[in-house]
Scaffold this motif. Structure first.
Motif, mmCIF file in Angstrom:
data_model
loop_
_atom_site.group_PDB
_atom_site.id
_atom_site.type_symbol
_atom_site.label_atom_id
_atom_site.label_comp_id
_atom_site.label_asym_id
_atom_site.label_seq_id
_atom_site.Cartn_x
_atom_site.Cartn_y
_atom_site.Cartn_z
ATOM 1 N N TRP A 484 0.866 -1.181 0.000
ATOM 2 C CA TRP A 484 0.000 0.000 0.000
ATOM 3 C C TRP A 484 0.898 1.224 0.000
ATOM 4 C CZ3 TRP A 484 -0.886 -4.290 2.985
ATOM 5 C CH2 TRP A 484 -2.114 -4.948 2.839
ATOM 6 N N GLY A 485 0.801 2.003 -1.045
ATOM 7 C CA GLY A 485 1.592 3.220 -1.096
ATOM 8 C C GLY A 485 1.083 4.239 -0.089
ATOM 9 N N ALA A 486 1.951 5.147 0.290
ATOM 10 C CA ALA A 486 1.571 6.205 1.232
ATOM 11 C C ALA A 486 2.078 7.534 0.699
ATOM 12 C CB ALA A 486 2.151 5.931 2.617
ATOM 13 N N SER A 487 1.299 8.573 0.916
ATOM 14 C CA SER A 487 1.712 9.911 0.514
ATOM 15 C C SER A 487 1.983 10.737 1.760
ATOM 16 C CB SER A 487 0.620 10.583 -0.327
ATOM 17 O OG SER A 487 -0.454 11.010 0.504
ATOM 18 N N LEU A 488 2.526 11.921 1.555
ATOM 19 C CA LEU A 488 2.766 12.833 2.674
ATOM 20 C C LEU A 488 1.475 13.480 3.145
ATOM 21 C CD1 LEU A 488 6.048 14.423 1.312
ATOM 22 C CD2 LEU A 488 5.843 13.076 3.413
ATOM 23 N N TYR A 497 -8.491 1.563 1.289
ATOM 24 C CA TYR A 497 -7.522 0.627 1.851
ATOM 25 C C TYR A 497 -8.077 -0.184 3.019
ATOM 26 C CZ TYR A 497 -3.674 3.150 -0.550
ATOM 27 O OH TYR A 497 -2.833 3.712 -1.473
ATOM 28 N N TRP A 498 -8.832 0.484 3.923
ATOM 29 C CA TRP A 498 -9.058 -0.127 5.238
ATOM 30 C C TRP A 498 -10.498 -0.227 5.699
ATOM 31 C CZ3 TRP A 498 -4.475 -1.719 5.041
ATOM 32 C CH2 TRP A 498 -3.391 -0.900 4.767
ATOM 33 N N ARG A 509 -8.804 -1.768 -2.623
ATOM 34 C CA ARG A 509 -7.487 -2.055 -2.068
ATOM 35 C C ARG A 509 -7.554 -2.709 -0.694
ATOM 36 N NH1 ARG A 509 -2.828 -1.911 -4.771
ATOM 37 N NH2 ARG A 509 -1.722 -0.697 -3.209
ATOM 38 N N ASN A 510 -8.741 -2.832 -0.131
ATOM 39 C CA ASN A 510 -8.881 -3.542 1.141
ATOM 40 C C ASN A 510 -8.920 -5.039 0.849
ATOM 41 O OD1 ASN A 510 -9.481 -4.530 3.687
ATOM 42 N ND2 ASN A 510 -11.264 -3.222 4.020
ATOM 43 N N VAL A 511 -7.800 -5.554 0.362
ATOM 44 C CA VAL A 511 -7.762 -6.940 -0.089
ATOM 45 C C VAL A 511 -7.914 -7.911 1.073
ATOM 46 C CG1 VAL A 511 -6.382 -6.441 -2.133
ATOM 47 C CG2 VAL A 511 -5.229 -6.999 0.019
ATOM 48 N N ILE A 519 -11.489 1.358 13.089
ATOM 49 C CA ILE A 519 -10.659 1.813 11.978
ATOM 50 C C ILE A 519 -11.473 2.689 11.035
ATOM 51 C CG2 ILE A 519 -9.456 1.011 9.899
ATOM 52 C CD1 ILE A 519 -8.314 -1.247 11.585
ATOM 53 N N ASP A 520 -12.751 2.356 10.843
ATOM 54 C CA ASP A 520 -13.612 3.218 10.024
ATOM 55 C C ASP A 520 -13.632 4.635 10.583
ATOM 56 O OD1 ASP A 520 -14.201 1.001 8.501
ATOM 57 O OD2 ASP A 520 -16.158 0.640 9.432
ATOM 58 N N ARG A 521 -13.756 4.755 11.902
ATOM 59 C CA ARG A 521 -13.797 6.076 12.536
ATOM 60 C C ARG A 521 -12.456 6.794 12.390
ATOM 61 N NH1 ARG A 521 -16.249 5.778 18.505
ATOM 62 N NH2 ARG A 521 -15.573 7.958 18.382
ATOM 63 N N LEU A 522 -11.377 6.063 12.550
ATOM 64 C CA LEU A 522 -10.057 6.680 12.435
ATOM 65 C C LEU A 522 -9.800 7.158 11.007
ATOM 66 C CD1 LEU A 522 -8.037 4.210 14.660
ATOM 67 C CD2 LEU A 522 -8.448 6.632 15.137
#
Length: 588
Positions: A484-488, A497-498, A509-511, A519-522
């Protein structure tokens, strides 16, 4: 006096009016002012010409990169323009490309893009607000699932002038949405009407970017030619870039064969992602020894993201957090780094490693304000311990870690009977690691050997790219190597993703199928961060919870790009914070 004071207070309470601007920063001010001439990481008068030859290791069967079906070739993005483009020397700032200007109020509840009169597709027709609205609609309805998440916060799109289009957002605090829309690829409505957008196609679609498809043979090669009268070639956001007349990708189905082809001069540049090859695979390259070729490390400051063995939580075998942690203890990174990677890698400790976004130490007061309401819904270790990937002595046996793994598996109801790990019903612990490249077999097989010491029957299967993509999209796997790529400036992509909503969407991407309300809240809190400080704090909180749930077995990263190339190129003196930029180079 009271009336004057009341009117003054009322005036101050009214949000400042939105004004057209040349760019937009996620947080803070733009680096480049209105009227800037070019980005600092380019040479604006770089010469044009020549053919850049590259390698692709995945055969392609479609020129539509925006749908879940098929495999598109590397480089297809060169054909497309977007409303805005990001600068590679800022965390997340965007400047107008197809859009001449952007305006949005302080609360970013809507955004208006005014299009450039000169913007046009390769058939000469101008880009219109109708094209922009069509692009959004077709991607949301028939594009890959990730677009539904990316654009979920948009309530409506409408034409508000001859060259202006307005997007109004649903209630909420998603301050990233104007920039997300800036990344919208512009598709010609007149071309796609009457065509099936959701199906694969080997007819190169009409587009408006700096290159277009010139020649190709499916599964063998594709050549892009620079559009000589490209409408945006003199814009500040395009100067000094896309300098090659042609860019050709040849397909090599094996990475080792591709490396030998580079040495033979069949292509020009190879970004290297295998440590063993970087350490020893170039030693017999005569051109490297006599100076006709080069190997360079280009340092960057972008987050490393996460690469690891990812568990499919849809499989009951992996639903217990203790089981996932135990499997992670069997991976011996120190041995792999020493014997396989020549010590080149750093163990990944965060989903945002190599950046200020990575969680370190214990949560500070600001993070605790976010995490405390989730106590009981997230692992207790989030509050008491800093996450660190397991460490071994590097001998390859990992005895101490395997002993800890046994205790965790026993606590989860597993026991070894006649050398096999079984559950209470006597069912054995069996799973498959699915790969799409033989290069990862030497990583997975030592892990499998350590798992066998726990009584686990793990196997490794390597399949071709088409089968791999279809199986992953269909959630038909036990464990894969996933990145999973990440940006600044993390934002909307984190939902794909999640989040629970993305868990059952094929192609999202939430494979791993993560369904966790905390996690949904975060993720929502990250997306709604009002400023840079809060974004950093909320991202660190999300990072901790992802790590302590052991959804993946973290692997490794490096803080630089490894590139081998024939010494025939000129390049800018500086490398931006986001790393090496191939399309700022030119032929000497």
């Amino acid at each position: 006096m009271r009336i004057l004071a009341f009117l003054l207070a009322l005036l101050l309470a009214v949000p400042a009016a939105a004004e057209p601007r040349h760019g937009l920063a996620m947080h803070g001010a733009l680096k480049y002012p209105a009227g800037f001439s070019h980005f600092d990481f380019v040479v604006p008068n770089a010469p044009k010409g020549g053919e850049l030859k590259l390698a692709d290791t995945d055969p392609f069967d479609s020129f539509n990169p925006y749908i879940a079906k098929g495999q598109s070739p590397d480089g297809i993005g060169l054909a497309y323009d977007t409303l805005m483009v990001s600068s590679d020397d800022e965390p997340f700032s965007m400047y107008g490309l197809v859009a001449e200007s952007v305006e949005t109020p302080p609360d970013r509840s809507w955004v208006i893009f005014t299009l450039r009169r000169e913007a046009r597709f390769h058939d000469g027709r101008g880009v219109t607000p109708e094209d922009v609205i069509f692009s959004l609609d077709i991607l949301r309805t028939k594009g890959a699932p990730s677009y539904r998440f990316y654009y979920a916060g948009i309530e409506r799109a409408e034409k508000v002038g001859e060259r202006a289009v307005k997007f109004t957002f649903k209630p909420g605090d998603n301050r990233e949405m104007p920039l997300i829309l800036g990344e919208l690829p512009i598709l010609p409505k007149h071309y796609w009407q009457g065509r099936a957008f959701e199906e694969t196609t080997l007819e190169p679609p009409l587009s408006s970017g700096p290159y277009r498809v010139a020649k190709f043979e499916p599964g063998r090669f594709v050549t892009y030619e620079r559009v000589k009268d490209y409408w945006a070639k003199d814009l500040p956001v395009r100067k000094g870039q896309f300098n090659f007349d042609r860019v050709r990708y040849d397909v090599y189905r094996d990475s080792t064969v591709a490396l030998e082809a580079l040495k033979a001069g069949e292509y020009d540049i190879r970004p290297e992602n295998e440590a063993k090859k970087w350490a020893s695979g170039y030693q017999d390259w005569a051109a490297l020894k006599d100076g006709r070729a080069r190997k360079e490390n280009f340092a960057h400051q972008r987050p490393a993201g996460m690469q690891g063995f990812a568990f499919n939580l849809r499989r009951p075998l992996f639903t217990d957090i203790r089981v996932r942690e135990a499997l992670g203890l069997a991976f011996d990174f120190e041995w792999a780094n020493r014997t396989l990677f020549s010590g080149q890698y750093t163990r990944t400790q965060s989903y945002f490693d190599n950046s200020e976004l990575a969680a370190k130490g214990l949560p500070d007061a600001a993070e605790l304000k976010i995490l405390e309401p989730l106590r009981g819904q997230i692992p207790d270790a989030v509050f008491t311990s800093e996450f660190r990937s397991p460490v071994t002595d590097g001998t390859g046996y990992a005895r101490a870690n395997l002993k800890r793994a046994v205790a965790l598996l026993e606590a989860a109801g597993w026991q070894v009977v006649d050398g096999r790990l079984v559950d209470g019903a006597g069912q054995p612990f069996v799973f498959e690691v699915l790969l799409n490249s033989p290069a990862f077999e030497r990583i997975a097989l030592p892990w499998v050997r350590n798992l066998a010491r726990l009584g686990i029957e793990a196997t490794v299967r390597t399949v071709d790219s088409t089968q791999y993509v279809n199986r992953v999209r269909g959630h038909d796997f036990d464990v894969i190597v996933m990145s999973w790529g990440a940006s600044l400036s993390p934002g909307n992509e984190q939902a794909s993703y999640w989040t629970s909503q993305a868990a059952e969407q094929k192609g999202a991407r939430n494979v791993g199928g993560i369904k966790n309300p905390a996690i949904d809240r975060l993720v929502e809190s990250v997306i709604s961060a009002p400023d840079r400080d809060s974004l950093v704090t909320r991202t660190r909180a999300l990072d901790r919870v992802l790590l302590w749930n052991h959804y993946v077995v973290p692997q490794w990263h490096i803080p630089y790009d490894r590139v081998a190339f024939w010494d025939k190129f000129g390049m800018p003196k500086s490398v931006p914070m986001k790393g090496w930029q191939m399309h700022t180079w030119w032929m000497k």
